[in-house]
Write a protein that holds these residues in place. Structure first.
Motif, PDB file in Angstrom:
ATOM      1  N   GLY A 101      36.469 -37.091  36.551  1.00 38.51           N
ATOM      2  CA  GLY A 101      35.872 -37.711  35.386  1.00 38.51           C
ATOM      3  C   GLY A 101      34.901 -36.833  34.622  1.00 38.51           C
ATOM      4  O   GLY A 101      34.096 -37.334  33.827  1.00 38.51           O
ATOM      5  N   GLY A 102      34.966 -35.526  34.872  1.00 35.62           N
ATOM      6  CA  GLY A 102      34.073 -34.610  34.173  1.00 35.62           C
ATOM      7  C   GLY A 102      32.688 -34.526  34.770  1.00 35.62           C
ATOM      8  O   GLY A 102      31.779 -33.955  34.148  1.00 35.62           O
ATOM      9  N   ALA A 103      32.512 -35.046  35.979  1.00 36.87           N
ATOM     10  CA  ALA A 103      31.179 -35.064  36.586  1.00 36.87           C
ATOM     11  C   ALA A 103      30.629 -33.648  36.788  1.00 36.87           C
ATOM     12  O   ALA A 103      29.461 -33.370  36.492  1.00 36.87           O
ATOM     13  CB  ALA A 103      31.226 -35.813  37.919  1.00 36.87           C
ATOM     14  N   GLU A 104      31.474 -32.729  37.310  1.00 35.77           N
ATOM     15  CA  GLU A 104      31.021 -31.363  37.547  1.00 35.77           C
ATOM     16  C   GLU A 104      30.702 -30.656  36.229  1.00 35.77           C
ATOM     17  O   GLU A 104      29.721 -29.902  36.122  1.00 35.77           O
ATOM     18  CB  GLU A 104      32.088 -30.580  38.305  1.00 35.77           C
ATOM     19  CG  GLU A 104      31.806 -29.087  38.474  1.00 35.77           C
ATOM     20  CD  GLU A 104      30.572 -28.781  39.310  1.00 35.77           C
ATOM     21  OE1 GLU A 104      30.127 -27.631  39.295  1.00 35.77           O
ATOM     22  OE2 GLU A 104      30.051 -29.711  39.968  1.00 35.77           O
ATOM     23  N   LEU A 105      31.510 -30.917  35.209  1.00 35.31           N
ATOM     24  CA  LEU A 105      31.283 -30.281  33.917  1.00 35.31           C
ATOM     25  C   LEU A 105      29.962 -30.742  33.309  1.00 35.31           C
ATOM     26  O   LEU A 105      29.168 -29.932  32.798  1.00 35.31           O
ATOM     27  CB  LEU A 105      32.447 -30.590  32.971  1.00 35.31           C
ATOM     28  CG  LEU A 105      32.370 -29.976  31.569  1.00 35.31           C
ATOM     29  CD1 LEU A 105      32.153 -28.475  31.640  1.00 35.31           C
ATOM     30  CD2 LEU A 105      33.634 -30.292  30.792  1.00 35.31           C
ATOM     31  N   VAL A 106      29.682 -32.043  33.369  1.00 32.33           N
ATOM     32  CA  VAL A 106      28.424 -32.558  32.821  1.00 32.33           C
ATOM     33  C   VAL A 106      27.242 -32.052  33.644  1.00 32.33           C
ATOM     34  O   VAL A 106      26.158 -31.802  33.110  1.00 32.33           O
ATOM     35  CB  VAL A 106      28.453 -34.094  32.755  1.00 32.33           C
ATOM     36  CG1 VAL A 106      27.106 -34.650  32.308  1.00 32.33           C
ATOM     37  CG2 VAL A 106      29.535 -34.564  31.794  1.00 32.33           C
ATOM     38  N   ARG A 107      27.433 -31.860  34.948  1.00 29.03           N
ATOM     39  CA  ARG A 107      26.365 -31.293  35.771  1.00 29.03           C
ATOM     40  C   ARG A 107      26.029 -29.885  35.286  1.00 29.03           C
ATOM     41  O   ARG A 107      24.841 -29.509  35.200  1.00 29.03           O
ATOM     42  CB  ARG A 107      26.788 -31.256  37.244  1.00 29.03           C
ATOM     43  CG  ARG A 107      25.677 -30.795  38.188  1.00 29.03           C
ATOM     44  CD  ARG A 107      26.204 -30.502  39.564  1.00 29.03           C
ATOM     45  NE  ARG A 107      27.083 -29.321  39.572  1.00 29.03           N
ATOM     46  CZ  ARG A 107      26.623 -28.068  39.544  1.00 29.03           C
ATOM     47  NH1 ARG A 107      25.328 -27.818  39.478  1.00 29.03           N
ATOM     48  NH2 ARG A 107      27.472 -27.056  39.553  1.00 29.03           N
ATOM     49  N   LEU A 108      27.049 -29.098  34.939  1.00 34.42           N
ATOM     50  CA  LEU A 108      26.814 -27.757  34.409  1.00 34.42           C
ATOM     51  C   LEU A 108      26.125 -27.816  33.050  1.00 34.42           C
ATOM     52  O   LEU A 108      25.246 -26.995  32.748  1.00 34.42           O
ATOM     53  CB  LEU A 108      28.146 -26.995  34.297  1.00 34.42           C
ATOM     54  CG  LEU A 108      28.822 -26.616  35.610  1.00 34.42           C
ATOM     55  CD1 LEU A 108      30.226 -26.072  35.351  1.00 34.42           C
ATOM     56  CD2 LEU A 108      27.996 -25.589  36.363  1.00 34.42           C
ATOM     57  N   VAL A 109      26.523 -28.781  32.207  1.00 31.70           N
ATOM     58  CA  VAL A 109      25.870 -28.958  30.911  1.00 31.70           C
ATOM     59  C   VAL A 109      24.385 -29.258  31.122  1.00 31.70           C
ATOM     60  O   VAL A 109      23.510 -28.681  30.454  1.00 31.70           O
ATOM     61  CB  VAL A 109      26.532 -30.093  30.106  1.00 31.70           C
ATOM     62  CG1 VAL A 109      25.740 -30.390  28.838  1.00 31.70           C
ATOM     63  CG2 VAL A 109      27.970 -29.724  29.740  1.00 31.70           C
ATOM     64  N   HIS A 110      24.085 -30.149  32.054  1.00 28.45           N
ATOM     65  CA  HIS A 110      22.689 -30.500  32.332  1.00 28.45           C
ATOM     66  C   HIS A 110      21.908 -29.306  32.858  1.00 28.45           C
ATOM     67  O   HIS A 110      20.780 -29.040  32.437  1.00 28.45           O
ATOM     68  CB  HIS A 110      22.629 -31.651  33.338  1.00 28.45           C
ATOM     69  CG  HIS A 110      21.243 -31.991  33.782  1.00 28.45           C
ATOM     70  ND1 HIS A 110      20.685 -31.461  34.934  1.00 28.45           N
ATOM     71  CD2 HIS A 110      20.287 -32.784  33.215  1.00 28.45           C
ATOM     72  CE1 HIS A 110      19.447 -31.928  35.071  1.00 28.45           C
ATOM     73  NE2 HIS A 110      19.180 -32.722  34.045  1.00 28.45           N
ATOM     74  N   ALA A 111      22.517 -28.546  33.766  1.00 26.89           N
ATOM     75  CA  ALA A 111      21.820 -27.425  34.394  1.00 26.89           C
ATOM     76  C   ALA A 111      21.533 -26.299  33.418  1.00 26.89           C
ATOM     77  O   ALA A 111      20.507 -25.606  33.545  1.00 26.89           O
ATOM     78  CB  ALA A 111      22.644 -26.903  35.571  1.00 26.89           C
ATOM     79  N   ARG A 112      22.394 -26.079  32.426  1.00 27.98           N
ATOM     80  CA  ARG A 112      22.268 -24.911  31.561  1.00 27.98           C
ATOM     81  C   ARG A 112      21.718 -25.210  30.161  1.00 27.98           C
ATOM     82  O   ARG A 112      21.155 -24.318  29.541  1.00 27.98           O
ATOM     83  CB  ARG A 112      23.639 -24.228  31.395  1.00 27.98           C
ATOM     84  CG  ARG A 112      24.223 -23.677  32.688  1.00 27.98           C
ATOM     85  CD  ARG A 112      23.433 -22.465  33.170  1.00 27.98           C
ATOM     86  NE  ARG A 112      24.061 -21.849  34.320  1.00 27.98           N
ATOM     87  CZ  ARG A 112      23.785 -22.134  35.585  1.00 27.98           C
ATOM     88  NH1 ARG A 112      22.843 -23.055  35.838  1.00 27.98           N
ATOM     89  NH2 ARG A 112      24.407 -21.540  36.573  1.00 27.98           N
ATOM     90  N   THR A 113      21.881 -26.438  29.676  1.00 28.85           N
ATOM     91  CA  THR A 113      21.510 -26.696  28.276  1.00 28.85           C
ATOM     92  C   THR A 113      20.601 -27.895  28.071  1.00 28.85           C
ATOM     93  O   THR A 113      20.090 -28.072  26.956  1.00 28.85           O
ATOM     94  CB  THR A 113      22.776 -26.911  27.417  1.00 28.85           C
ATOM     95  OG1 THR A 113      23.436 -28.118  27.817  1.00 28.85           O
ATOM     96  CG2 THR A 113      23.736 -25.738  27.554  1.00 28.85           C
ATOM     97  N   ALA A 114      20.366 -28.729  29.085  1.00 26.27           N
ATOM     98  CA  ALA A 114      19.568 -29.940  28.876  1.00 26.27           C
ATOM     99  C   ALA A 114      18.080 -29.620  28.801  1.00 26.27           C
ATOM    100  O   ALA A 114      17.608 -28.619  29.355  1.00 26.27           O
ATOM    101  CB  ALA A 114      19.829 -30.942  29.998  1.00 26.27           C
ATOM    102  N   ALA A 116      14.105 -30.057  29.718  1.00 25.15           N
ATOM    103  CA  ALA A 116      13.526 -30.109  31.060  1.00 25.15           C
ATOM    104  C   ALA A 116      13.338 -31.540  31.563  1.00 25.15           C
ATOM    105  O   ALA A 116      13.455 -31.804  32.767  1.00 25.15           O
ATOM    106  CB  ALA A 116      12.194 -29.365  31.072  1.00 25.15           C
ATOM    107  N   ASP A 117      13.041 -32.472  30.662  1.00 23.74           N
ATOM    108  CA  ASP A 117      12.776 -33.851  31.091  1.00 23.74           C
ATOM    109  C   ASP A 117      14.003 -34.754  31.006  1.00 23.74           C
ATOM    110  O   ASP A 117      13.895 -35.969  31.173  1.00 23.74           O
ATOM    111  CB  ASP A 117      11.654 -34.445  30.242  1.00 23.74           C
ATOM    112  CG  ASP A 117      11.981 -34.419  28.744  1.00 23.74           C
ATOM    113  OD1 ASP A 117      12.966 -33.751  28.368  1.00 23.74           O
ATOM    114  OD2 ASP A 117      11.257 -35.064  27.963  1.00 23.74           O
ATOM    115  N   THR A 118      15.176 -34.167  30.769  1.00 21.62           N
ATOM    116  CA  THR A 118      16.394 -34.970  30.681  1.00 21.62           C
ATOM    117  C   THR A 118      16.917 -35.278  32.080  1.00 21.62           C
ATOM    118  O   THR A 118      17.121 -34.370  32.881  1.00 21.62           O
ATOM    119  CB  THR A 118      17.489 -34.235  29.892  1.00 21.62           C
ATOM    120  OG1 THR A 118      17.002 -33.944  28.579  1.00 21.62           O
ATOM    121  CG2 THR A 118      18.746 -35.082  29.781  1.00 21.62           C
TER     122      THR A 118
END
Length: 387
Positions: A101-114, A116-118
């Motif tokens: 369901g794209g969970a790993e991809l969204v985790r990478l999005v969060h880790a690299r582009t989100a 700090a408080d997201t």
């Protein structure tokens, strides 16, 4: 289907409505009555933006002409393109990245582009809207609605292969990013998934640059929808020699500014088409001599860089060589030569033969520099001969 999906209205769109315009009819005539249009992708659009002075490519891409088939018919095939093995490998890697369901991809999005408080996405907390709709225009409208709803909801949303529109030389072009992630704060991040590896934390700069230019095209199309588009894209690639995904944020600000400026310089397709002789066609089924005349009726802006980005580059190079055009020497050299447009004129200026002729170069700084270089060369050869 998610709850957000269920509340989105179904799109009702007539895919043939824009086909009735005069421009669409004219472009279809140029392409060939029975020839299906070839869709322009972000890679082709980025290459077009890098050479906005080439009316030939702008018209052919805008009309959906298959430039590869056209080059074959002209006897100048382009020996480049993605291998079938690379194509299959790329699709397999993309499927792995988007798994679960794209969970790993969204985790990478969060880790690299989100920010700090997201908050990180919770298991099962990523929305994945259904973007299916009839035709590219229907899919583009469906994408617009999904982005609008995801931004208002304030959660993590992943749009898998959305469809966006971008106006290019007065004609709409449909583009399909690998993915777009919507952050809880409403930002939209373009995701580019590539099969080339990131080795020890770095990747081939040329390939990263090409991916950034493509992502910039998608970012411009998303900006047209009025959203807050991240000025960084997420580049996802295999890590080292494995098939495990890793990702890096790529700054797009320079590429976005450059692409926007270059696209604005493109001549509108109506103007280019209006200047063509009656009966011009780029249908590959026509005789080669007729096709050659049609192609030559549209001005080109050849440069050696075209050889890796345009299927017609080898034909354009042959024509430029036959005419002795200085463009075959590269854009940098062409820029330095000023009003000297042919290699013959350059050699004449270097030999000081152009004085008093139609190509008088007495006051031309480029010609003066050439004459000085020729004198220095003569003196150096003479000195070497006396040793």
């Amino acid at each position: 289907m998610s709850q957000a999906d269920a509340t989105l209205p179904r799109v009702s769109y007539n895919p043939d409505s824009q086909q009735t315009t005069a421009l669409r009819r004219r472009l279809a005539e140029l392409r060939g009555a029975d020839v299906a249009p070839r869709a322009m992708d972000a890679r082709a659009l980025a290459a077009l933006a890098a050479n906005p002075g080439c009316r030939r490519r702008a018209l052919l891409d805008g009309a959906g002409v298959d430039k590869g088939a056209l080059a074959d018919a002209l006897g100048s095939p382009a020996p480049f393109g993605q291998s079938q093995f690379a194509f299959v490998r790329g699709h397999a890697f993309e499927a792995r990245v988007k798994g679960d369901g794209g969970a790993e991809l969204v985790r990478l999005v969060h880790a690299r582009t989100a920010a700090a408080d997201t908050p990180a996405p919770e298991p099962g907390g990523v929305s994945a809207p259904d973007l299916s709709a009839p035709g590219p225009d229907g899919r583009a409208e469906r994408t617009r609605q999904a982005l609008e709803r995801a931004t208002a909801d304030g959660g993590w949303t992943l749009l898998d292969h959305p469809m966006v529109r971008l106006d290019v030389a007065g004609s709409p072009v449909h583009l399909e990013p690998d993915a777009v992630a919507v952050h809880p704060d409403g930002r939209w991040t373009v995701v580019e998934i590539k099969s080339f590896p990131i080795l020890d934390g770095s990747a081939d700069p040329a390939k990263v640059g090409a991916a950034a230019r493509q992502a910039a095209v998608y970012a411009l199309a998303l900006e047209a929808l009025g959203g807050r588009v991240d000025d960084r894209a997420l580049l996802v690639c295999p890590k080292d020699f494995s098939n495990l995904p890793t990702a890096e944020a790529v700054d797009l600000r320079r590429q976005i500014a450059t692409t926007r400026r270059q696209l604005a310089r493109l001549t509108r397709l109506e103007e280019i088409a209006a200047a063509l002789p009656e009966g011009t066609t780029f249908d590959p089924a026509r005789p080669p001599a007729e096709l050659a005349g049609s192609v030559e009726s549209v001005p080109a802006a050849y440069a050696p860089q075209c050889l890796s980005t345009c299927e017609l580059a080898f034909h354009c190079r042959d024509r430029a060589r036959c005419g002795g055009a200085v463009e075959v020497l590269g854009r940098e050299v062409r820029g330095e030569l000023g009003g000297l447009t042919t290699i013959g004129a350059v050699m004449a200026a270097a030999r000081d033969e152009a004085r008093g002729t139609a190509e008088d170069s007495a006051g031309d700084p480029a010609a003066a520099a050439l004459r000085r270089a020729a004198r220095l060369r003569t003196e150096a050869l003479a000195a070497a001969g006396r040793r």
